[in-house]
Design a protein around this motif. Structure first.
Motif, PDB file in Angstrom:
ATOM      1  N   GLN A  42       0.675  -1.094  -0.053  1.00  0.00           N
ATOM      2  CA  GLN A  42      -0.178   0.037  -0.005  1.00  0.00           C
ATOM      3  C   GLN A  42       0.905   1.254   0.003  1.00  0.00           C
ATOM      4  OE1 GLN A  42      -2.167  -0.793   3.588  1.00  0.00           O
ATOM      5  NE2 GLN A  42      -3.888  -1.821   2.478  1.00  0.00           N
ATOM      6  N   GLU A  43       1.927   1.157   0.660  1.00  0.00           N
ATOM      7  CA  GLU A  43       2.823   2.293   0.936  1.00  0.00           C
ATOM      8  C   GLU A  43       3.310   2.620  -0.507  1.00  0.00           C
ATOM      9  OE1 GLU A  43       4.639   5.549   2.585  1.00  0.00           O
ATOM     10  OE2 GLU A  43       3.358   4.005   3.986  1.00  0.00           O
ATOM     11  N   GLN A  44       3.904   1.509  -1.290  1.00  0.00           N
ATOM     12  CA  GLN A  44       4.413   1.763  -2.717  1.00  0.00           C
ATOM     13  C   GLN A  44       3.441   1.925  -3.453  1.00  0.00           C
ATOM     14  OE1 GLN A  44       7.221   1.821  -3.180  1.00  0.00           O
ATOM     15  NE2 GLN A  44       7.932   1.053  -5.248  1.00  0.00           N
ATOM     16  N   GLN A  45       2.171   1.652  -3.680  1.00  0.00           N
ATOM     17  CA  GLN A  45       1.149   2.117  -4.377  1.00  0.00           C
ATOM     18  C   GLN A  45       0.658   3.591  -4.320  1.00  0.00           C
ATOM     19  OE1 GLN A  45      -1.742  -0.847  -3.484  1.00  0.00           O
ATOM     20  NE2 GLN A  45      -1.630  -1.779  -5.591  1.00  0.00           N
ATOM     21  N   LEU A  46       0.833   3.904  -3.006  1.00  0.00           N
ATOM     22  CA  LEU A  46       0.476   5.465  -2.548  1.00  0.00           C
ATOM     23  C   LEU A  46       1.729   6.298  -3.074  1.00  0.00           C
ATOM     24  CD1 LEU A  46      -1.206   7.730  -1.308  1.00  0.00           C
ATOM     25  CD2 LEU A  46       0.039   7.090   0.797  1.00  0.00           C
ATOM     26  N   LEU A  47       2.874   5.830  -3.070  1.00  0.00           N
ATOM     27  CA  LEU A  47       4.036   6.617  -3.582  1.00  0.00           C
ATOM     28  C   LEU A  47       3.965   6.943  -5.017  1.00  0.00           C
ATOM     29  CD1 LEU A  47       6.829   7.968  -3.337  1.00  0.00           C
ATOM     30  CD2 LEU A  47       7.917   5.674  -3.417  1.00  0.00           C
ATOM     31  N   GLN A  48       3.501   5.589  -5.686  1.00  0.00           N
ATOM     32  CA  GLN A  48       3.319   5.738  -7.308  1.00  0.00           C
ATOM     33  C   GLN A  48       2.154   6.743  -7.515  1.00  0.00           C
ATOM     34  OE1 GLN A  48       5.146   4.474  -9.491  1.00  0.00           O
ATOM     35  NE2 GLN A  48       6.526   3.803  -7.931  1.00  0.00           N
ATOM     36  N   VAL A  49       0.920   6.722  -7.027  1.00  0.00           N
ATOM     37  CA  VAL A  49      -0.021   7.850  -7.106  1.00  0.00           C
ATOM     38  C   VAL A  49       0.462   9.277  -6.786  1.00  0.00           C
ATOM     39  CG1 VAL A  49      -2.313   8.553  -6.283  1.00  0.00           C
ATOM     40  CG2 VAL A  49      -1.767   6.060  -6.539  1.00  0.00           C
ATOM     41  N   ARG A  50       1.090   9.173  -5.708  1.00  0.00           N
ATOM     42  CA  ARG A  50       1.778  10.791  -5.414  1.00  0.00           C
ATOM     43  C   ARG A  50       2.667  11.225  -6.490  1.00  0.00           C
ATOM     44  NH1 ARG A  50       3.230  10.895   0.877  1.00  0.00           N
ATOM     45  NH2 ARG A  50       3.162  13.196   0.290  1.00  0.00           N
ATOM     46  N   LEU A  51       3.676  10.343  -7.083  1.00  0.00           N
ATOM     47  CA  LEU A  51       4.532  10.590  -8.411  1.00  0.00           C
ATOM     48  C   LEU A  51       3.531  11.186  -9.551  1.00  0.00           C
ATOM     49  CD1 LEU A  51       7.326   8.160  -7.583  1.00  0.00           C
ATOM     50  CD2 LEU A  51       7.363  10.446  -7.101  1.00  0.00           C
ATOM     51  N   ALA A  52       2.552  10.324  -9.713  1.00  0.00           N
ATOM     52  CA  ALA A  52       1.591  10.534 -10.861  1.00  0.00           C
ATOM     53  C   ALA A  52       0.993  11.675 -10.973  1.00  0.00           C
ATOM     54  CB  ALA A  52       0.893   9.301 -11.066  1.00  0.00           C
ATOM     55  N   ASP A  55      -1.016  16.901  -7.331  1.00  0.00           N
ATOM     56  CA  ASP A  55      -1.800  17.564  -6.395  1.00  0.00           C
ATOM     57  C   ASP A  55      -1.938  16.839  -5.118  1.00  0.00           C
ATOM     58  OD1 ASP A  55      -2.130  19.592  -8.331  1.00  0.00           O
ATOM     59  OD2 ASP A  55      -3.912  18.602  -9.292  1.00  0.00           O
ATOM     60  N   ILE A  56      -1.741  15.521  -5.442  1.00  0.00           N
ATOM     61  CA  ILE A  56      -1.924  14.395  -3.782  1.00  0.00           C
ATOM     62  C   ILE A  56      -0.916  14.799  -3.049  1.00  0.00           C
ATOM     63  CG2 ILE A  56      -1.904  12.227  -3.043  1.00  0.00           C
ATOM     64  CD1 ILE A  56      -3.476  11.643  -5.752  1.00  0.00           C
ATOM     65  N   THR A  57       0.341  15.141  -3.796  1.00  0.00           N
ATOM     66  CA  THR A  57       1.512  15.530  -2.721  1.00  0.00           C
ATOM     67  C   THR A  57       1.350  16.932  -2.159  1.00  0.00           C
ATOM     68  OG1 THR A  57       2.573  14.173  -4.180  1.00  0.00           O
ATOM     69  CG2 THR A  57       4.039  15.560  -2.662  1.00  0.00           C
ATOM     70  N   GLY A  58       2.064  17.017  -0.798  1.00  0.00           N
ATOM     71  CA  GLY A  58       1.893  18.422  -0.281  1.00  0.00           C
ATOM     72  C   GLY A  58       1.115  18.796   0.508  1.00  0.00           C
ATOM     73  N   PRO A  59       0.220  19.942   0.261  1.00  0.00           N
ATOM     74  CA  PRO A  59      -0.804  20.544   1.165  1.00  0.00           C
ATOM     75  C   PRO A  59      -2.138  19.494   1.317  1.00  0.00           C
ATOM     76  CG  PRO A  59      -0.093  22.174  -0.504  1.00  0.00           C
ATOM     77  CD  PRO A  59       0.423  20.913  -0.807  1.00  0.00           C
ATOM     78  N   ALA A  60      -2.508  18.810   0.134  1.00  0.00           N
ATOM     79  CA  ALA A  60      -3.829  18.248   0.050  1.00  0.00           C
ATOM     80  C   ALA A  60      -3.559  17.018   1.184  1.00  0.00           C
ATOM     81  CB  ALA A  60      -3.878  17.642  -1.107  1.00  0.00           C
ATOM     82  N   THR A  61      -2.476  16.399   1.333  1.00  0.00           N
ATOM     83  CA  THR A  61      -2.208  15.427   1.986  1.00  0.00           C
ATOM     84  C   THR A  61      -1.804  15.473   3.332  1.00  0.00           C
ATOM     85  OG1 THR A  61      -1.118  14.034   0.126  1.00  0.00           O
ATOM     86  CG2 THR A  61      -0.592  13.144   2.261  1.00  0.00           C
ATOM     87  N   SER A  62      -1.081  16.584   3.545  1.00  0.00           N
ATOM     88  CA  SER A  62      -0.967  17.010   4.924  1.00  0.00           C
ATOM     89  C   SER A  62      -2.221  17.572   5.603  1.00  0.00           C
ATOM     90  CB  SER A  62       0.141  18.364   5.173  1.00  0.00           C
ATOM     91  OG  SER A  62      -0.194  19.293   4.337  1.00  0.00           O
ATOM     92  N   HIS A  63      -3.550  18.266   4.771  1.00  0.00           N
ATOM     93  CA  HIS A  63      -4.362  18.651   5.275  1.00  0.00           C
ATOM     94  C   HIS A  63      -5.306  17.577   5.560  1.00  0.00           C
ATOM     95  CE1 HIS A  63      -7.801  21.079   5.774  1.00  0.00           C
ATOM     96  NE2 HIS A  63      -8.604  20.381   5.062  1.00  0.00           N
ATOM     97  N   ALA A  64      -5.384  16.532   4.841  1.00  0.00           N
ATOM     98  CA  ALA A  64      -6.169  15.229   5.274  1.00  0.00           C
ATOM     99  C   ALA A  64      -5.578  14.596   6.403  1.00  0.00           C
ATOM    100  CB  ALA A  64      -6.027  14.265   3.799  1.00  0.00           C
ATOM    101  N   SER A  65      -4.195  14.520   6.477  1.00  0.00           N
ATOM    102  CA  SER A  65      -3.830  13.596   7.598  1.00  0.00           C
ATOM    103  C   SER A  65      -4.030  14.724   8.882  1.00  0.00           C
ATOM    104  CB  SER A  65      -2.130  13.694   7.446  1.00  0.00           C
ATOM    105  OG  SER A  65      -1.950  12.830   6.591  1.00  0.00           O
ATOM    106  N   SER A  66      -4.121  15.922   8.840  1.00  0.00           N
ATOM    107  CA  SER A  66      -4.423  16.830   9.947  1.00  0.00           C
ATOM    108  C   SER A  66      -5.950  16.557  10.486  1.00  0.00           C
ATOM    109  CB  SER A  66      -4.318  18.057   9.765  1.00  0.00           C
ATOM    110  OG  SER A  66      -5.046  18.797   8.660  1.00  0.00           O
TER     111      SER A  66
END
Length: 77
Positions: A42-52, A55-66
């Motif tokens: 799952q970690e590897q798949q998430l990394l692939q999605v974030r690289l592709a 928009d998922i990387t950065g503010p959106a991910t940190s906001h969702a995690s918060s």
């Protein structure tokens, strides 16, 4: 479109084969869960999605995690 693809195929310049894209539901689940709870796959798949999708990387991910903390706190009450 087909003509262009066949021309590229003859020249040896075709696009790479695309992999299966996980559903938005799965991706959201990976983002919302604590990183420690994800499997290696799952970690590897998430990394692939974030690289592709930058928009998922950065503010959106940190906001969702918060948002995970208040949801977890309410669920345990």
């Amino acid at each position: 479109m087909v003509r262009k693809y066949l021309a590229a195929l003859r020249e040896g310049h075709t696009e790479p084969v695309r992999t299966d894209i996980p559903s938005p539901h799965k991706i959201t689940g990976w983002i919302m869960r604590p990183r420690e709870s994800l499997t290696d796959e799952q970690e590897q798949q998430l990394l692939q999605v974030r690289l592709a999708c930058p928009d998922i990387t950065g503010p959106a991910t940190s906001h969702a995690s918060s948002l995970t903390w208040p949801v977890t706190a309410v669920a345990t009450c």
